[in-house]
Write a protein that holds these residues in place. Structure first.
Motif, PDB file in Angstrom:
ATOM      1  N   GLN A  50       0.837  -1.211   0.000  1.00 38.19           N
ATOM      2  CA  GLN A  50       0.000   0.000   0.000  1.00 38.19           C
ATOM      3  C   GLN A  50       0.869   1.256   0.000  1.00 38.19           C
ATOM      4  O   GLN A  50       1.844   1.339   0.748  1.00 38.19           O
ATOM      5  N   LEU A  51       0.525   2.221  -0.847  1.00 37.20           N
ATOM      6  CA  LEU A  51       1.280   3.476  -0.915  1.00 37.20           C
ATOM      7  C   LEU A  51       0.529   4.584  -0.190  1.00 37.20           C
ATOM      8  O   LEU A  51      -0.705   4.600  -0.172  1.00 37.20           O
ATOM      9  N   SER A  52       1.272   5.529   0.378  1.00 36.71           N
ATOM     10  CA  SER A  52       0.623   6.659   1.063  1.00 36.71           C
ATOM     11  C   SER A  52       0.157   7.700   0.060  1.00 36.71           C
ATOM     12  O   SER A  52      -0.857   8.356   0.261  1.00 36.71           O
ATOM     13  N   LEU A  53       0.914   7.862  -1.014  1.00 42.26           N
ATOM     14  CA  LEU A  53       0.705   9.013  -1.898  1.00 42.26           C
ATOM     15  C   LEU A  53       0.939   8.625  -3.346  1.00 42.26           C
ATOM     16  O   LEU A  53       1.881   7.891  -3.656  1.00 42.26           O
ATOM     17  N   TYR A  54       0.079   9.165  -4.229  1.00 42.52           N
ATOM     18  CA  TYR A  54       0.289   9.034  -5.678  1.00 42.52           C
ATOM     19  C   TYR A  54       0.178  10.423  -6.285  1.00 42.52           C
ATOM     20  O   TYR A  54      -0.777  11.152  -6.013  1.00 42.52           O
ATOM     21  N   VAL A  55       1.154  10.811  -7.088  1.00 44.19           N
ATOM     22  CA  VAL A  55       1.140  12.133  -7.725  1.00 44.19           C
ATOM     23  C   VAL A  55       1.189  11.931  -9.238  1.00 44.19           C
ATOM     24  O   VAL A  55       2.089  11.260  -9.758  1.00 44.19           O
ATOM     25  N   ASP A  56       0.201  12.501  -9.928  1.00 44.00           N
ATOM     26  CA  ASP A  56       0.122  12.303 -11.381  1.00 44.00           C
ATOM     27  C   ASP A  56      -0.647  13.446 -12.025  1.00 44.00           C
ATOM     28  O   ASP A  56      -1.424  14.152 -11.356  1.00 44.00           O
ATOM     29  N   GLY A  57      -0.452  13.637 -13.306  1.00 41.69           N
ATOM     30  CA  GLY A  57      -1.177  14.635 -14.089  1.00 41.69           C
ATOM     31  C   GLY A  57      -2.502  14.104 -14.589  1.00 41.69           C
ATOM     32  O   GLY A  57      -2.950  13.022 -14.189  1.00 41.69           O
ATOM     33  N   ALA A  58      -3.140  14.883 -15.471  1.00 41.85           N
ATOM     34  CA  ALA A  58      -4.417  14.461 -16.072  1.00 41.85           C
ATOM     35  C   ALA A  58      -4.610  15.213 -17.376  1.00 41.85           C
ATOM     36  O   ALA A  58      -3.999  16.267 -17.602  1.00 41.85           O
ATOM     37  N   ASP A  59      -5.464  14.664 -18.216  1.00 41.40           N
ATOM     38  CA  ASP A  59      -5.808  15.345 -19.470  1.00 41.40           C
ATOM     39  C   ASP A  59      -7.007  16.265 -19.266  1.00 41.40           C
ATOM     40  O   ASP A  59      -7.112  17.291 -19.925  1.00 41.40           O
ATOM     41  N   GLU A  60      -7.909  15.885 -18.391  1.00 40.86           N
ATOM     42  CA  GLU A  60      -9.046  16.740 -17.996  1.00 40.86           C
ATOM     43  C   GLU A  60      -9.408  16.414 -16.556  1.00 40.86           C
ATOM     44  O   GLU A  60      -9.247  15.275 -16.116  1.00 40.86           O
ATOM     45  N   SER A  61      -9.945  17.432 -15.866  1.00 42.40           N
ATOM     46  CA  SER A  61     -10.510  17.192 -14.527  1.00 42.40           C
ATOM     47  C   SER A  61     -11.730  18.087 -14.331  1.00 42.40           C
ATOM     48  O   SER A  61     -11.759  19.214 -14.820  1.00 42.40           O
ATOM     49  N   THR A  62     -12.705  17.563 -13.613  1.00 38.45           N
ATOM     50  CA  THR A  62     -13.820  18.402 -13.164  1.00 38.45           C
ATOM     51  C   THR A  62     -13.530  18.844 -11.729  1.00 38.45           C
ATOM     52  O   THR A  62     -12.593  18.360 -11.094  1.00 38.45           O
ATOM     53  N   LYS A  63     -14.383  19.731 -11.227  1.00 33.53           N
ATOM     54  CA  LYS A  63     -14.221  20.151  -9.826  1.00 33.53           C
ATOM     55  C   LYS A  63     -14.569  19.022  -8.858  1.00 33.53           C
ATOM     56  O   LYS A  63     -14.271  19.108  -7.670  1.00 33.53           O
ATOM     57  N   HIS A  64     -15.226  17.977  -9.381  1.00 32.61           N
ATOM     58  CA  HIS A  64     -15.487  16.792  -8.543  1.00 32.61           C
ATOM     59  C   HIS A  64     -14.274  15.867  -8.499  1.00 32.61           C
ATOM     60  O   HIS A  64     -14.328  14.800  -7.887  1.00 32.61           O
ATOM     61  N   LEU A  65     -13.179  16.286  -9.217  1.00 35.33           N
ATOM     62  CA  LEU A  65     -11.934  15.514  -9.265  1.00 35.33           C
ATOM     63  C   LEU A  65     -12.077  14.193 -10.036  1.00 35.33           C
ATOM     64  O   LEU A  65     -11.340  13.233  -9.817  1.00 35.33           O
TER      65      LEU A  65
END
Ligand code: 5RP
Length: 217
Positions: A75-90
């Motif tokens: 199990q990891l504590s944190l994942y950091v990644d980009g996105a092509d689109e996001s809504t305010k609901h994430l």
């Protein structure tokens, strides 16, 4: 400020979520690359990383940052990644770089998913960016017909093979009003490995860089 500088600013803000002794999941793409390069400066703070693509693994290793297999890391504590689109609901569309399957696996194994992007990625409704679907090659025409029946236009990503040996079909002209429902539906089609909607497991934090600074949702 350029779009790339905004991406870098969001990556810099994500460093605040990195704590001593963590094993950090690392995404793929130009924004994740900024995060990798910034993480290199504080690499002594973390135990190791888990990469979501061969490209990210190579970049991490080039900085001397240890990379573990996910099955070893647990199990990891944190994942950091980009996105092509996001809504305010994430809810996100991901997979522009074709790494969506491993990205979804690492996100699923992480307690906190911090998404980093420039503010051009924020949308009201997902789907203007073509939705990537990783597909087993023999199911290409079957999946394409199902996409058409759903109202989208399937386009095979030419000359591209995923890290898992599969193809990507990009779906154009699909307005994704109910991301959770569409993600679940497409996931069930035979031959689909992963659909690039991240709504069943959305991001937990969205950090957007803009010309006026950082906004966090
Ligand atoms: C790769 C991805 C990336 O996160 C997405 O394409 C965004 O890329 P970039 O940070 O270069 O804008 O999902 O599969």
């Amino acid at each position: 400020m350029t779009q790339d500088e905004m991406k870098k600013a969001s990556a810099e803000a994500a460093l605040d979520y990195v704590e001593a002794g963590m094993i950090v999941g690392i995404g793929t793409g130009s924004t994740a690359n900024h995060f990798i390069d910034l993480l290199a400066k504080v690499k002594g703070k973390i135990d190791a990383t888990v990469a979501s693509s061969v490209a990210s693994e190579e970049r991490l290793k080039s900085h001397g940052i240890p990379v573990l297999d996910l099955n070893t890391a647990g199990q990891l504590s944190l994942y950091v990644d980009g996105a092509d689109e996001s809504t305010k609901h994430l809810h996100l569309i991901k997979g522009g770089g074709g790494a969506l399957t491993r990205e979804k696996i690492v996100a699923g194994a992480s307690e906190k998913f911090v998404c980093i992007a420039d503010d051009s990625k924020l949308v009201d409704v997902l789907g203007e960016f073509p939705l990537p679907i990783e597909v087993i090659p023999m199911a290409q025409s079957l999946v394409a017909r199902q996409i058409t029946a759903l109202g989208g236009k399937p386009i095979l990503r030419q000359g591209f093979t995923t890290d898992n040996g599969n193809i990507i079909i990009d779906v154009h002209n699909l307005e994704i009003i109910n991301p959770v429902e569409i993600e679940q539906k497409i996931n069930q089609w035979a031959g689909v490995v992963t659909v690039g909607i991240f709504a069943c497991r959305p991001a937990d934090v969205l950090i957007l860089g803009s010309s006026t600074g950082i906004t966090t949702y």
